[in-house]
Design a protein around this motif. Structure first.
Motif, PDB file in Angstrom:
ATOM      1  N   ARG A 272       0.885  -1.234  -0.079  1.00  0.00           N
ATOM      2  CA  ARG A 272       0.054  -0.083   0.013  1.00  0.00           C
ATOM      3  C   ARG A 272       0.748   1.346   0.088  1.00  0.00           C
ATOM      4  NH1 ARG A 272      -5.229  -0.914   1.446  1.00  0.00           N
ATOM      5  NH2 ARG A 272      -5.658  -2.867   2.459  1.00  0.00           N
ATOM      6  N   ALA A 273       2.316   1.146  -0.142  1.00  0.00           N
ATOM      7  CA  ALA A 273       3.108   2.246   0.232  1.00  0.00           C
ATOM      8  C   ALA A 273       2.876   3.246  -0.756  1.00  0.00           C
ATOM      9  CB  ALA A 273       4.599   1.740   0.008  1.00  0.00           C
ATOM     10  N   PHE A 274       2.454   3.258  -2.091  1.00  0.00           N
ATOM     11  CA  PHE A 274       2.354   4.153  -2.847  1.00  0.00           C
ATOM     12  C   PHE A 274       1.229   4.776  -3.171  1.00  0.00           C
ATOM     13  CE2 PHE A 274       6.297   1.627  -4.052  1.00  0.00           C
ATOM     14  CZ  PHE A 274       7.051   2.784  -4.056  1.00  0.00           C
ATOM     15  N   SER A 275       0.109   3.988  -2.859  1.00  0.00           N
ATOM     16  CA  SER A 275      -1.428   4.487  -3.361  1.00  0.00           C
ATOM     17  C   SER A 275      -2.330   4.223  -2.116  1.00  0.00           C
ATOM     18  CB  SER A 275      -1.732   3.691  -4.456  1.00  0.00           C
ATOM     19  OG  SER A 275      -2.042   2.103  -4.200  1.00  0.00           O
ATOM     20  N   GLY A 276      -2.346   3.440  -1.168  1.00  0.00           N
ATOM     21  CA  GLY A 276      -3.064   3.187  -0.168  1.00  0.00           C
ATOM     22  C   GLY A 276      -3.967   1.917  -0.539  1.00  0.00           C
ATOM     23  N   ARG A 277      -3.800   1.454  -1.543  1.00  0.00           N
ATOM     24  CA  ARG A 277      -4.431  -0.035  -2.021  1.00  0.00           C
ATOM     25  C   ARG A 277      -3.615  -1.026  -2.282  1.00  0.00           C
ATOM     26  NH1 ARG A 277      -8.896  -2.301  -4.807  1.00  0.00           N
ATOM     27  NH2 ARG A 277     -10.856  -1.434  -3.915  1.00  0.00           N
ATOM     28  N   ALA A 279      -1.129  -3.253  -4.202  1.00  0.00           N
ATOM     29  CA  ALA A 279      -0.541  -3.110  -5.631  1.00  0.00           C
ATOM     30  C   ALA A 279       0.698  -4.068  -5.579  1.00  0.00           C
ATOM     31  CB  ALA A 279      -0.528  -2.030  -6.199  1.00  0.00           C
ATOM     32  N   ARG A 280       1.150  -4.842  -6.664  1.00  0.00           N
ATOM     33  CA  ARG A 280       2.203  -5.699  -6.768  1.00  0.00           C
ATOM     34  C   ARG A 280       3.260  -4.679  -7.499  1.00  0.00           C
ATOM     35  NH1 ARG A 280       3.517 -10.483  -5.534  1.00  0.00           N
ATOM     36  NH2 ARG A 280       1.364 -10.973  -5.180  1.00  0.00           N
ATOM     37  N   GLY A 281       4.475  -4.725  -6.707  1.00  0.00           N
ATOM     38  CA  GLY A 281       5.474  -3.952  -7.490  1.00  0.00           C
ATOM     39  C   GLY A 281       6.711  -4.541  -6.911  1.00  0.00           C
ATOM     40  N   LEU A 282       8.094  -4.163  -7.777  1.00  0.00           N
ATOM     41  CA  LEU A 282       9.240  -4.448  -7.477  1.00  0.00           C
ATOM     42  C   LEU A 282       9.826  -4.141  -5.958  1.00  0.00           C
ATOM     43  CD1 LEU A 282      11.238  -4.078 -10.692  1.00  0.00           C
ATOM     44  CD2 LEU A 282      10.251  -6.115  -9.782  1.00  0.00           C
ATOM     45  N   VAL A 283      10.343  -4.958  -5.161  1.00  0.00           N
ATOM     46  CA  VAL A 283      10.570  -4.309  -3.797  1.00  0.00           C
ATOM     47  C   VAL A 283      11.775  -3.427  -3.965  1.00  0.00           C
ATOM     48  CG1 VAL A 283      11.541  -5.148  -1.634  1.00  0.00           C
ATOM     49  CG2 VAL A 283       9.927  -6.591  -2.880  1.00  0.00           C
ATOM     50  N   ASN A 284      11.566  -2.144  -3.724  1.00  0.00           N
ATOM     51  CA  ASN A 284      12.697  -1.375  -3.311  1.00  0.00           C
ATOM     52  C   ASN A 284      12.935  -0.621  -2.186  1.00  0.00           C
ATOM     53  OD1 ASN A 284      10.461   0.459  -3.649  1.00  0.00           O
ATOM     54  ND2 ASN A 284      11.129   1.644  -5.714  1.00  0.00           N
ATOM     55  N   ARG A 285      13.683   0.467  -2.078  1.00  0.00           N
ATOM     56  CA  ARG A 285      13.775   0.924  -0.975  1.00  0.00           C
ATOM     57  C   ARG A 285      12.490   1.486  -0.223  1.00  0.00           C
ATOM     58  NH1 ARG A 285      13.573   6.009   1.042  1.00  0.00           N
ATOM     59  NH2 ARG A 285      13.624   6.669  -1.174  1.00  0.00           N
ATOM     60  N   HIS A 290       8.269   1.914   3.566  1.00  0.00           N
ATOM     61  CA  HIS A 290       7.071   2.435   4.141  1.00  0.00           C
ATOM     62  C   HIS A 290       5.857   1.598   4.052  1.00  0.00           C
ATOM     63  CE1 HIS A 290       9.223   6.451   4.314  1.00  0.00           C
ATOM     64  NE2 HIS A 290       9.540   6.278   3.206  1.00  0.00           N
ATOM     65  N   GLY A 291       6.127   0.579   3.176  1.00  0.00           N
ATOM     66  CA  GLY A 291       4.865  -0.146   2.998  1.00  0.00           C
ATOM     67  C   GLY A 291       4.337  -0.944   4.444  1.00  0.00           C
ATOM     68  N   PRO A 292       5.230  -1.170   5.402  1.00  0.00           N
ATOM     69  CA  PRO A 292       4.423  -1.668   6.631  1.00  0.00           C
ATOM     70  C   PRO A 292       3.688  -0.610   7.126  1.00  0.00           C
ATOM     71  CG  PRO A 292       6.714  -2.219   6.727  1.00  0.00           C
ATOM     72  CD  PRO A 292       6.414  -1.366   5.392  1.00  0.00           C
ATOM     73  N   TYR A 293       3.709   0.597   6.998  1.00  0.00           N
ATOM     74  CA  TYR A 293       2.957   1.639   7.738  1.00  0.00           C
ATOM     75  C   TYR A 293       1.945   2.413   6.988  1.00  0.00           C
ATOM     76  CZ  TYR A 293       7.598   0.915  10.092  1.00  0.00           C
ATOM     77  OH  TYR A 293       8.426   0.047  10.715  1.00  0.00           O
ATOM     78  N   ALA A 294       1.777   2.012   5.649  1.00  0.00           N
ATOM     79  CA  ALA A 294       0.810   2.873   4.700  1.00  0.00           C
ATOM     80  C   ALA A 294      -0.480   2.436   4.997  1.00  0.00           C
ATOM     81  CB  ALA A 294       1.021   2.483   3.236  1.00  0.00           C
ATOM     82  N   PRO A 295      -1.339   3.541   5.191  1.00  0.00           N
ATOM     83  CA  PRO A 295      -2.864   3.240   5.518  1.00  0.00           C
ATOM     84  C   PRO A 295      -3.684   2.702   4.486  1.00  0.00           C
ATOM     85  CG  PRO A 295      -2.757   5.462   5.260  1.00  0.00           C
ATOM     86  CD  PRO A 295      -1.055   4.949   5.124  1.00  0.00           C
TER      87      PRO A 295
END
Length: 385
Positions: A272-277, A279-285, A290-295
């Motif tokens: 959810r890091a980039f959009s809040g929903r 989504a599958r993406g390449l694991v980057n920094r 931020h992924g674990p904390y994204a609402p």
């Protein structure tokens, strides 16, 4: 206007409607011209922006094509979680020297849905598909009256049944392997990290027993042999996104294309890091930090991080970009889109031959009646594998 899925294109291959500028008219036209079904992505565009791309595509091809719409999302009841996330992103804002976008929790959640519907009813296109939910029967009946074929994305058998009950002509079943946003009808944060998403082949089997409308398979498909497997499982067509993302006609950023086969990026995750929903993406920094904390706050988080993602791309920093990718990303081939369709069809026919099926004989229950042996492939298939 087409009246059946098999009327849309010569080959059972569709190009996924990747939003964010990837699915350009040039890409859709190339796929259509090669015998597949090309799509435009209306998501994140204004209604007029969508219409201008439709006009451009019509000038490039006379073949049927599709337009994908995002369903309106519920307004945020409160934005406290988004504000906490804003504070967590303060370091990113300073690093990229760009402000975080302001968010109105009660607006901007419908993606111009009604205005886009009005345009597509007034000036119909051959196909309209829907993501993030299922339209009402009135909406789908309205498209049926103007001759538009409708498709609804589903990630479960229950969602596929809802699409059939509402009057959709076909359902696009999206396995958990798929890159980009999962098209779940209801975003349930309690399901995060539970492994509840279904793999494509299992999902096809479940949906095939639940509905009677045609099935389009999506999720991790990169080779013709995989398409053959999806057709044998019960799909009528396969939809590929990541495979077309690296083509020259794609509007994806050069860093995004390169990352598909860059050994620095070894795996994908739902985030959810980039959009809040999810989504599958390449694991980057950015995803790791931020992924674990994204609402669970789409599209508020999407707008919040928009400036950061653009700044990262501008500075050539793939570690701060949303690198959407399916699980098969390492199999990406940097071929022109039309040639990729031909290669996929040659591989599909080779897989059918390996199963003891003759050219044009269905590997699944709903292959196109006009399919002949796939076009030959000459030269080096190379590219980054």
């Amino acid at each position: 206007m087409p009246t059946a899925l098999t009327d849309l294109c010569r080959y059972p291959i569709a190009q996924a409607p990747m939003a964010g500028g990837v699915a350009r008219p040039e890409l859709a036209a190339a796929v259509c011209g090669a015998g597949g079904l090309g799509f435009l992505a209306a998501g994140y565009k204004t209604a007029d922006g969508m219409y201008q791309e439709i006009k451009q595509l019509r000038g490039l091809t006379d073949r049927p094509f599709g337009v994908n719409l995002f369903m309106p999302q519920p307004s945020l009841a409160e934005n406290a979680a988004v504000e906490v996330y804003r504070e967590q992103l303060a370091g990113e804002s300073a690093w990229y020297e760009t402000p975080l976008d302001e968010i109105d929790p009660y607006g901007g959640v419908d993606d111009g849905y009604e205005a886009k519907l009005a345009i597509l009813r007034e000036d119909p296109v051959p196909v309209v598909s829907f993501h993030f939910g299922c339209p009402s029967r009135a909406v789908l009946d309205g498209f049926a009256k103007v001759g538009t074929y409708t498709i609804v994305t589903a990630t479960t058998a229950a969602e596929a049944q809802a699409a059939q009950w509402s009057g959709a002509d076909a359902v696009c079943v999206q396995g958990v392997e798929a890159g980009g946003h999962q098209g779940t009808h209801r975003d349930d944060p309690q399901a995060d990290g539970t492994g509840s998403g279904l793999g494509l082949l299992s999902l096809i089997a479940q949906v095939r027993e639940a509905v009677q409308i045609p099935i389009i398979a999506a999720g991790g498909l990169m080779r013709g042999s995989q398409i053959a497997g999806a057709l044998a499982a019960g799909a009528a067509m396969a939809q590929l996104g990541t495979a077309f993302l690296v083509t020259p006609e794609s509007g994806a950023h050069a860093l995004h294309k390169q990352a598909m086969t860059n050994p620095l990026f070894t795996r994908t995750e739902l985030t959810r890091a980039f959009s809040g929903r999810p989504a599958r993406g390449l694991v980057n920094r950015f995803l790791r930090e931020h992924g674990p904390y994204a609402p669970a706050a789409y599209p508020a988080v999407h707008h919040l991080t928009s400036g950061l993602r653009k700044a990262a791309a501008k500075t050539g920093d793939a570690q701060g970009m949303a690198l959407w990718a399916g699980q098969g990303h390492r199999l990406a081939r940097q071929l022109p889109a039309g040639q990729l369709v031909e290669v996929l069809m040659a591989e599909l026919e080779a897989a059918r031959a390996g199963l003891g099926l003759g050219a044009g004989q269905a590997a699944g229950p709903a292959a196109h009646p006009d399919q002949q042996a796939g076009p030959g492939v000459t030269g080096e298939l190379g590219g980054a594998l």
